[in-house]
Scaffold this motif. Sequence first.
Motif, PDB file in Angstrom:
ATOM      1  N   ILE A  97       0.843  -1.203   0.000  1.00 15.72           N
ATOM      2  CA  ILE A  97       0.000   0.000   0.000  1.00 15.72           C
ATOM      3  C   ILE A  97       0.876   1.250   0.000  1.00 15.72           C
ATOM      4  CG2 ILE A  97      -1.660   1.357   1.362  1.00 15.72           C
ATOM      5  CD1 ILE A  97      -2.874  -1.397   2.243  1.00 15.72           C
ATOM      6  N   ILE A  98       1.919   1.260   0.800  1.00 13.82           N
ATOM      7  CA  ILE A  98       2.849   2.400   0.846  1.00 13.82           C
ATOM      8  C   ILE A  98       3.559   2.554  -0.498  1.00 13.82           C
ATOM      9  CG2 ILE A  98       4.992   3.254   1.894  1.00 13.82           C
ATOM     10  CD1 ILE A  98       3.958   1.909   4.544  1.00 13.82           C
ATOM     11  N   LYS A  99       4.004   1.449  -1.070  1.00 11.45           N
ATOM     12  CA  LYS A  99       4.681   1.507  -2.378  1.00 11.45           C
ATOM     13  C   LYS A  99       3.762   2.101  -3.442  1.00 11.45           C
ATOM     14  CE  LYS A  99       7.985  -2.261  -1.747  1.00 11.45           C
ATOM     15  NZ  LYS A  99       8.400  -3.602  -2.194  1.00 11.45           N
ATOM     16  N   TYR A 100       2.497   1.672  -3.447  1.00 11.41           N
ATOM     17  CA  TYR A 100       1.565   2.202  -4.442  1.00 11.41           C
ATOM     18  C   TYR A 100       1.225   3.666  -4.178  1.00 11.41           C
ATOM     19  CZ  TYR A 100       0.972  -2.023  -7.155  1.00 11.41           C
ATOM     20  OH  TYR A 100       1.198  -3.089  -7.990  1.00 11.41           O
ATOM     21  N   ASP A 101       1.191   4.086  -2.925  1.00 13.73           N
ATOM     22  CA  ASP A 101       1.018   5.517  -2.633  1.00 13.73           C
ATOM     23  C   ASP A 101       2.152   6.324  -3.257  1.00 13.73           C
ATOM     24  OD1 ASP A 101      -1.366   5.812  -1.228  1.00 13.73           O
ATOM     25  OD2 ASP A 101      -0.430   5.461   0.723  1.00 13.73           O
ATOM     26  N   ASN A 102       3.376   5.861  -3.080  1.00 10.93           N
ATOM     27  CA  ASN A 102       4.540   6.558  -3.637  1.00 10.93           C
ATOM     28  C   ASN A 102       4.534   6.534  -5.161  1.00 10.93           C
ATOM     29  OD1 ASN A 102       5.535   7.224  -1.076  1.00 10.93           O
ATOM     30  ND2 ASN A 102       6.666   5.311  -0.909  1.00 10.93           N
ATOM     31  N   LEU A 103       4.174   5.400  -5.741  1.00 12.22           N
ATOM     32  CA  LEU A 103       4.095   5.312  -7.201  1.00 12.22           C
ATOM     33  C   LEU A 103       3.002   6.234  -7.734  1.00 12.22           C
ATOM     34  CD1 LEU A 103       4.912   4.159  -9.914  1.00 12.22           C
ATOM     35  CD2 LEU A 103       3.447   2.164  -9.431  1.00 12.22           C
ATOM     36  N   GLY A 104       1.883   6.307  -7.043  1.00  8.92           N
ATOM     37  CA  GLY A 104       0.812   7.210  -7.466  1.00  8.92           C
ATOM     38  C   GLY A 104       1.277   8.649  -7.526  1.00  8.92           C
ATOM     39  N   ALA A 105       2.064   9.055  -6.534  1.00 14.33           N
ATOM     40  CA  ALA A 105       2.608  10.420  -6.535  1.00 14.33           C
ATOM     41  C   ALA A 105       3.538  10.624  -7.719  1.00 14.33           C
ATOM     42  CB  ALA A 105       3.333  10.688  -5.218  1.00 14.33           C
ATOM     43  N   LYS A 106       4.344   9.624  -8.035  1.00 16.56           N
ATOM     44  CA  LYS A 106       5.276   9.730  -9.173  1.00 16.56           C
ATOM     45  C   LYS A 106       4.514   9.810 -10.505  1.00 16.56           C
ATOM     46  CE  LYS A 106       9.180   7.328  -7.043  1.00 16.56           C
ATOM     47  NZ  LYS A 106      10.333   8.149  -7.312  1.00 16.56           N
ATOM     48  N   ILE A 107       3.471   9.007 -10.645  1.00 15.03           N
ATOM     49  CA  ILE A 107       2.675   9.061 -11.878  1.00 15.03           C
ATOM     50  C   ILE A 107       2.002  10.419 -11.999  1.00 15.03           C
ATOM     51  CG2 ILE A 107       0.645   8.120 -13.067  1.00 15.03           C
ATOM     52  CD1 ILE A 107       1.449   5.346 -11.937  1.00 15.03           C
TER      53      ILE A 107
END
Length: 120
Positions: A97-107
């Motif tokens: 969940i944390i990894k996808y939060d960070n990836l969402g910010a990058k996208i």
Amino acid sequence: MKSYKDLDIYNLAFEYSIEVHHVSLKMPKFELYEQGSQLRRSSKSIKDNIIEGYGRKAYKNDFIKFLTYSHASLLECKGQLETINELYNIPEIPDLIIKYDNLGAKIFTFIKYVEENWRT
């Protein structure tokens, strides 16, 4: 950029989709083809939409559209992970969940970059 593989967002999305695939197999058997399948599809859709958008990079609006689809798939995937986290004790889920939060910010940041700087 010579390839979509040069994009950090693609590489992270690919890596996380592999992690999600393996983690989803730890779900109860009755969920493997229900929520597990939906989770796997949404996680793989993130990277697939980045690839398709990159393939249309000559058309700025198409590129943005597919990056937006990728972000939407990420939100779906994260929602699935949050539900699974509440239902089952799978230790890897909170980290994903944390990894996808960070990836969402990058996208999101990359979408803004393309909107403001992309030349077609």
